[in-house]
Design a protein around this motif. Structure first.
Motif, PDB file in Angstrom:
ATOM      1  N   MET A  30       0.827  -1.206   0.000  1.00  6.24           N
ATOM      2  CA  MET A  30       0.000   0.000   0.000  1.00  6.24           C
ATOM      3  C   MET A  30       0.862   1.256   0.000  1.00  6.24           C
ATOM      4  O   MET A  30       0.474   2.284  -0.563  1.00  6.24           O
ATOM      5  CB  MET A  30      -0.946  -0.011   1.197  1.00  6.24           C
ATOM      6  CG  MET A  30      -2.011  -1.087   1.112  1.00  6.24           C
ATOM      7  SD  MET A  30      -3.268  -0.985   2.411  1.00  6.24           S
ATOM      8  CE  MET A  30      -2.323  -1.356   3.875  1.00  6.24           C
ATOM      9  N   GLU A  31       2.046   1.192   0.602  1.00  6.19           N
ATOM     10  CA  GLU A  31       2.958   2.338   0.566  1.00  6.19           C
ATOM     11  C   GLU A  31       3.372   2.639  -0.873  1.00  6.19           C
ATOM     12  O   GLU A  31       3.506   3.801  -1.268  1.00  6.19           O
ATOM     13  CB  GLU A  31       4.187   2.049   1.426  1.00  6.19           C
ATOM     14  CG  GLU A  31       5.128   3.225   1.536  1.00  6.19           C
ATOM     15  CD  GLU A  31       6.300   2.963   2.460  1.00  6.19           C
ATOM     16  OE1 GLU A  31       6.850   3.927   3.009  1.00  6.19           O
ATOM     17  OE2 GLU A  31       6.691   1.785   2.627  1.00  6.19           O
ATOM     18  N   ALA A  32       3.549   1.586  -1.664  1.00  2.09           N
ATOM     19  CA  ALA A  32       3.851   1.792  -3.079  1.00  2.09           C
ATOM     20  C   ALA A  32       2.647   2.363  -3.815  1.00  2.09           C
ATOM     21  O   ALA A  32       2.774   3.276  -4.630  1.00  2.09           O
ATOM     22  CB  ALA A  32       4.273   0.464  -3.713  1.00  2.09           C
ATOM     23  N   ALA A  33       1.458   1.839  -3.499  1.00 10.25           N
ATOM     24  CA  ALA A  33       0.255   2.238  -4.235  1.00 10.25           C
ATOM     25  C   ALA A  33      -0.156   3.673  -3.966  1.00 10.25           C
ATOM     26  O   ALA A  33      -0.813   4.292  -4.810  1.00 10.25           O
ATOM     27  CB  ALA A  33      -0.892   1.292  -3.882  1.00 10.25           C
ATOM     28  N   CYS A  34       0.210   4.216  -2.810  1.00 16.28           N
ATOM     29  CA  CYS A  34      -0.203   5.599  -2.527  1.00 16.28           C
ATOM     30  C   CYS A  34       0.830   6.614  -2.984  1.00 16.28           C
ATOM     31  O   CYS A  34       0.611   7.821  -2.853  1.00 16.28           O
ATOM     32  CB  CYS A  34      -0.513   5.774  -1.042  1.00 16.28           C
ATOM     33  SG  CYS A  34       0.934   5.946   0.009  1.00 16.28           S
TER      34      CYS A  34
ATOM     35  N   ALA B 208       6.012  -1.694   8.144  1.00 14.38           N
ATOM     36  CA  ALA B 208       4.921  -1.589   7.163  1.00 14.38           C
ATOM     37  C   ALA B 208       4.119  -0.325   7.477  1.00 14.38           C
ATOM     38  O   ALA B 208       3.059  -0.370   8.090  1.00 14.38           O
ATOM     39  CB  ALA B 208       4.040  -2.834   7.225  1.00 14.38           C
ATOM     40  N   TYR B 209       4.638   0.827   7.038  1.00 13.55           N
ATOM     41  CA  TYR B 209       4.219   2.134   7.547  1.00 13.55           C
ATOM     42  C   TYR B 209       2.755   2.469   7.268  1.00 13.55           C
ATOM     43  O   TYR B 209       2.135   3.207   8.012  1.00 13.55           O
ATOM     44  CB  TYR B 209       5.121   3.203   6.938  1.00 13.55           C
ATOM     45  CG  TYR B 209       5.419   4.373   7.845  1.00 13.55           C
ATOM     46  CD1 TYR B 209       5.911   4.166   9.120  1.00 13.55           C
ATOM     47  CD2 TYR B 209       5.241   5.674   7.418  1.00 13.55           C
ATOM     48  CE1 TYR B 209       6.217   5.240   9.947  1.00 13.55           C
ATOM     49  CE2 TYR B 209       5.545   6.748   8.230  1.00 13.55           C
ATOM     50  CZ  TYR B 209       6.028   6.521   9.504  1.00 13.55           C
ATOM     51  OH  TYR B 209       6.325   7.578  10.319  1.00 13.55           O
ATOM     52  N   LEU B 210       2.212   1.952   6.181  1.00 12.57           N
ATOM     53  CA  LEU B 210       0.824   2.276   5.876  1.00 12.57           C
ATOM     54  C   LEU B 210      -0.148   1.655   6.870  1.00 12.57           C
ATOM     55  O   LEU B 210      -1.279   2.114   7.013  1.00 12.57           O
ATOM     56  CB  LEU B 210       0.470   1.847   4.453  1.00 12.57           C
ATOM     57  CG  LEU B 210       0.360   2.969   3.426  1.00 12.57           C
ATOM     58  CD1 LEU B 210      -0.903   3.793   3.603  1.00 12.57           C
ATOM     59  CD2 LEU B 210       1.591   3.867   3.448  1.00 12.57           C
ATOM     60  N   ASP B 211       0.280   0.592   7.559  1.00 14.63           N
ATOM     61  CA  ASP B 211      -0.620  -0.037   8.531  1.00 14.63           C
ATOM     62  C   ASP B 211      -1.027   0.917   9.646  1.00 14.63           C
ATOM     63  O   ASP B 211      -2.218   1.124   9.883  1.00 14.63           O
ATOM     64  CB  ASP B 211       0.013  -1.301   9.098  1.00 14.63           C
ATOM     65  CG  ASP B 211      -0.110  -2.481   8.152  1.00 14.63           C
ATOM     66  OD1 ASP B 211      -1.211  -3.033   8.062  1.00 14.63           O
ATOM     67  OD2 ASP B 211       0.875  -2.846   7.504  1.00 14.63           O
ATOM     68  N   PRO B 212      -0.089   1.511  10.391  1.00 13.71           N
ATOM     69  CA  PRO B 212      -0.535   2.432  11.445  1.00 13.71           C
ATOM     70  C   PRO B 212      -1.170   3.704  10.903  1.00 13.71           C
ATOM     71  O   PRO B 212      -2.004   4.311  11.583  1.00 13.71           O
ATOM     72  CB  PRO B 212       0.748   2.723  12.230  1.00 13.71           C
ATOM     73  CG  PRO B 212       1.854   2.461  11.270  1.00 13.71           C
ATOM     74  CD  PRO B 212       1.375   1.317  10.420  1.00 13.71           C
TER      75      PRO B 212
ATOM     76  N   ALA C 195      -6.136   7.064   2.638  1.00 18.80           N
ATOM     77  CA  ALA C 195      -5.737   7.757   3.860  1.00 18.80           C
ATOM     78  C   ALA C 195      -4.251   8.118   3.783  1.00 18.80           C
ATOM     79  O   ALA C 195      -3.846   9.225   4.173  1.00 18.80           O
ATOM     80  CB  ALA C 195      -6.018   6.880   5.067  1.00 18.80           C
ATOM     81  N   GLY C 196      -3.433   7.207   3.261  1.00  8.87           N
ATOM     82  CA  GLY C 196      -2.008   7.468   3.154  1.00  8.87           C
ATOM     83  C   GLY C 196      -1.670   8.605   2.217  1.00  8.87           C
ATOM     84  O   GLY C 196      -0.710   9.352   2.451  1.00  8.87           O
TER      85      GLY C 196
END
Length: 855
Positions: free
Chosen positions: A562-566, A585-589, A622-623
């Motif tokens: 998700m970090e890549a996708a945002c 996995a930074y997008l999780d929090p 959100a990211g």
């Protein structure tokens, strides 16, 4: 285009016309990113927000990125992202008349946001929520330290894990630490508002950037407490692969479906290789697997490879630059970038919502406020104020809601069913528990939460003293960190009769929170319409990777994909064309924090309407808001600065420098000529101030390599803490790059209560990170350690649902209830992850380093 009427009134004829927070009055006195983003979130969901600026404008008006030469007070895209939809009022607080105007506005406000440095010359109404934001706690070693994005990323432990093992660690990009603080502050405000419906009283809430970022770190403190190990950049993360395709990079996370992965890459021979025959073997030899995957990836287009992997239910995304993403089919289908009229015949870009609250309209797509001079009608509130009861009317309360003598938090009396797994959803539910809600974790016996580890044990560093013990699922540090404060019911929804038990729990609950992949809830028969039929007041929170309606909406996701996708991943790197992913996995929090905010907005809306709603938090969307200024820069035709290590356009030196010890680093972030002069003095090189090579920012940027070598020669002779402390004492922003051992020992995190000892019945006594929500009157708290699997089956079902002990026993014998996972060996071998779960991933699995215990 979102026309001027929509921008001005916040009305959308195709949805419920009332924004969720309409009538809430927010006075924003803050001067920085965190406070203004806190107020922006409230404003975007309907609050009336007045931004108070000094005569020259808020400092954020002059921060980059910009689309002009720096002369236009609306040219900053950062200011735009933080303040679209607010009203601006310029007040010189040295003027007594202006002070009276401000006092009158504050007296009729619901929320007042300001920086700790701002002195209010008047007392606030006792019904006001006063929100204070600051860089650091007002006690301990960091009191008076200067902060910046890189400073906070270094202190949080995240920077230590980010980058390549043979290079300096990287801080990331943008202002993510300050967005974390702004979101944390917003959550604290919303929790205080939810409590005010009962008490009629306001209170002071506070958020610091330092603690907010520490709170979204990945179990650093608790892992070191369990096994005296900490994660680093030293080895390729297990089951993660960053691959170069024929056109772009892509990232995949393949903790499950090994057969499908080999099939997509035409590597069926690996299925016969004994080294990859088991999950443990694949983890041990993952670097070899990545080499084979990379050989095949070069023949694929990245998007085609992602599509093939997603068909096998393997999390994968393209590492696409923002210039590709802003015009991608997914972003266009979801309208993630929109346009609004500015009222002068032109338009400007704005981001769509980070999440949705039922059918309530999002009103954040609105013009940037112009700098207003003078007084007049802008001094008054336009909205009808929220009612503030002296005592809560009976019909505003849940039928089961009662005060909780065991928890002082603002959400005491609320009940949450937590159906999430891994990190994002559990973090959100843990936050609600910390704030006082009774959170019941639904532990699925046949599809155990992956963060409980493998049923027969996982990586040894996740267990106390490296020992998984007889019941590994009760001893894993991952779950025991994110499960703090919760209760557990072991309920298998696929066994006949379990849905009836779940339905009874829904009837007496306020919130159900899930992070299943799209389509799972309807298949199980527990989507929002079904749950609303059982309890019209229920709030159902869903946390998919992508929002509904686009071509990627059905994708599996985990933090790194998700970090890549945002768009974040493509903006990070050493400048050599290879993207870098944030260590954890930074997008999780990020998704978790936004889910907490969305839940609280929905609960406040329920107070006014008397019914619940469906909340959707697409985590990639959100990211996007945490790099909003970069997205707007791209959308407006600007060129987003390519990644170049830790270098910035507006600071030099700005780098991580080696200190005494192995893989020990100190960061230095010089932004002004005064800070540069102080740095030269501290390192014993006052002569550098006279050198034309370093005379100004542009010169220091030009001769960056030479300057870095000079500073490195000084830092290598000192410990990272000593170097940072000397520089901070002289007014130079600096910080040690903390690892897990440093965070475990950090005296400030201990003295503020952020680090807290808990005694777990099977894992024993250990130190854990808590959370960073600070409310003065209704304090958050961790009142119990994480639950053992199914620990509260009998107690909850007998006391909450009125079941007899005989009935509970029958449910256990039929398999509806359990106190341990089933088919442990088979589950471990297959990857022990539910294919339906959105975030099945393990954390960043780089090699752990043994650390020496520090006092």
């Amino acid at each position: 285009m979102d026309g001027p009427a929509a921008a001005n009134s916040g009305r959308d004829a195709t949805t419920d016309p009332t924004p969720a927070l309409e009538g809430l009055r927010v006075l924003d006195l803050s001067r920085g990113i965190a406070g203004q983003y806190c107020a922006k979130l409230l404003s975007a969901f309907g609050a009336e927000c007045i931004l108070i600026e000094p005569p020259g404008g808020s400092p954020t008006r002059w921060l980059g990125p910009r689309l002009d030469d720096g002369s236009d007070h609306v040219g900053s895209l950062l200011f735009r992202h933080l303040n679209q939809g607010k009203r601006s009022l310029t007040l010189d607080l040295d003027d007594p008349k202006a002070e009276r105007s401000l006092s009158a506005l504050a007296a009729a406000a619901d929320v007042v946001v300001h920086d700790r440095e701002t002195h209010l010359p008047f007392a606030l109404n006792p019904t006001v929520i006063e929100c204070v934001v600051a860089e650091f706690p007002d006690e301990g070693r960091y009191r008076g330290w200067r902060g910046s994005e890189m400073i906070h990323q270094a202190l949080s432990g995240t920077m230590y894990m980010t980058g390549r093992p043979d290079r300096q660690p990287l801080y990331g990009l943008g202002h993510r630490a300050y967005y974390a603080c702004g979101t944390t502050a917003c959550i604290s405000v919303l929790a205080a508002l939810e409590e005010r419906w009962d008490s009629g009283l306001g209170q002071r809430v506070e958020a610091t950037v330092f603690e907010s970022l520490a709170a979204i770190g990945q179990n650093f403190i608790s892992q070191y407490s369990y096994s005296k190990t900490f994660e680093s950049r030293q080895r390729y993360p297990g089951f993660l692969a960053l691959l170069k395709c024929s056109d772009l990079w892509m990232v995949l996370f393949a903790v499950r479906n090994w057969e499908g992965l080999c099939s997509v890459f035409n590597l069926e021979e690996l299925l016969q290789d004994d080294r990859f025959a088991t999950q443990a073997g694949r983890h041990q030899h993952w670097e070899l697997a990545v080499q084979r995957l990379q050989d095949r990836a070069r023949t694929w287009r990245a998007s085609d490879l992602v599509d093939a992997l997603q068909r096998e239910r393997i999390s994968a995304e393209v590492v696409a630059p923002l210039e590709v993403l802003v015009s991608s089919p997914q972003w266009e289908a979801r309208r993630l970038v929109r346009r609004c009229d500015t009222g002068d015949g032109s338009s400007e870009a704005a981001l769509g919502p980070p999440f949705s609250i039922g059918e309530s309209p999002y009103v954040g797509v609105a013009p940037t406020p112009r700098l207003q001079s003078g007084l007049g009608s802008s001094e008054t509130w336009e909205s009808e104020r929220w009612p503030i009861p002296s005592s809560a009317p009976e019909d505003t309360l849940s039928h089961h809601r009662q005060t909780r003598p065991d928890h002082p938090g603002p959400l005491a009396g609320l009940r949450v069913l937590d159906m999430t797994t891994a990190w994002a959803g559990p973090f959100a539910a843990r936050s609600l528990a910390y704030l006082g809600a009774e959170v019941i974790k639904i532990d699925a016996p046949s599809h155990m939460d992956s963060w409980r580890g493998a049923p027969d044990g996982s990586r040894r560093e996740w267990y106390p003293d490296g020992d998984p013990g007889e019941h590994p699922w009760n001893r894993c540090v991952l779950f025991n960190t994110q499960g703090q404060g919760k209760l557990s019911v072991g309920l298998d929804l696929k066994v006949e009769g379990a849905l009836d038990v779940f339905g009874e729990l829904v009837r007496v609950s306020d919130v159900v929170i899930t992070n299943f992949a799209p389509g799972v809830l309807p298949r199980l028969g527990i989507d929002y319409p079904a749950l609303r039929a059982l309890n019209p007041r229920i709030v159902v929170v869903e946390m998919p990777a992508f929002g509904p309606g686009g071509p990627d909406s059905g994708h599996q996701g985990m933090g790194k994909t998700m970090e890549a996708a945002c768009g974040m991943a493509a903006c990070m790197g050493y400048g050599d064309g290879v993207p870098v992913l944030t260590g954890p996995a930074y997008l999780d929090p990020i998704g978790g924090l936004n889910a907490v905010a969305a839940t609280l907005i929905a609960l406040n809306l329920r107070r006014r309407r008397g019914e619940g709603c469906r909340v959707v938090v697409p985590q990639t969307e959100a990211g996007i808001h945490w790099i909003g200024e970069l997205v707007l820069q791209q959308a407006e035709g600007g060129i987003v600065r390519p990644p170049n290590g830790n270098a910035l356009d507006d600071a030099a030196p700005h780098e991580a420098y080696p200190a005494q010890g192995d893989d020990e680093w100190v960061v230095v972030a010089v932004r002004t000529d005064d800070e540069w002069a102080a740095l030269c003095q501290v390192i014993g090189r006052p002569d550098l101030r006279q050198s034309a090579r370093f005379a100004d920012l542009a010169s220091r940027q030009l001769h960056r390599s030479e300057l870095d070598a000079i500073i490195s020669a000084w830092t290598r002779g000192l410990s990272k803490l000593e170097a940072a402390s000397r520089l901070q004492a002289a007014g130079v922003p600096a910080a040690p790059v903390a690892n897990g051992a440093d965070l475990w020992a950090d005296p400030v995190l201990r003295s503020t209560g952020f680090s807290q000892e808990l005694v777990h019945p099977e894992a024993g006594r250990h130190l854990y990170p808590t959370l960073s929500y600070h409310l003065a009157r209704t304090k958050g708290a961790v009142i119990r350690p994480a639950p053992c699997f199914g620990e509260h089956n009998a107690s909850l079902l007998t006391t909450l649902l009125g079941m007899t002990s005989k009935r509970v026993g029958e449910l256990a014998r039929s398999g509806v209830l359990a106190d341990r996972p089933v088919a442990a060996g088979r589950a471990a071998e297959s990857g022990y992850v539910d294919a339906k779960v959105l975030n099945p991933g393990e954390p960043h699995s780089s090699a752990s380093r043994e650390g020496k215990e520090r006092s």
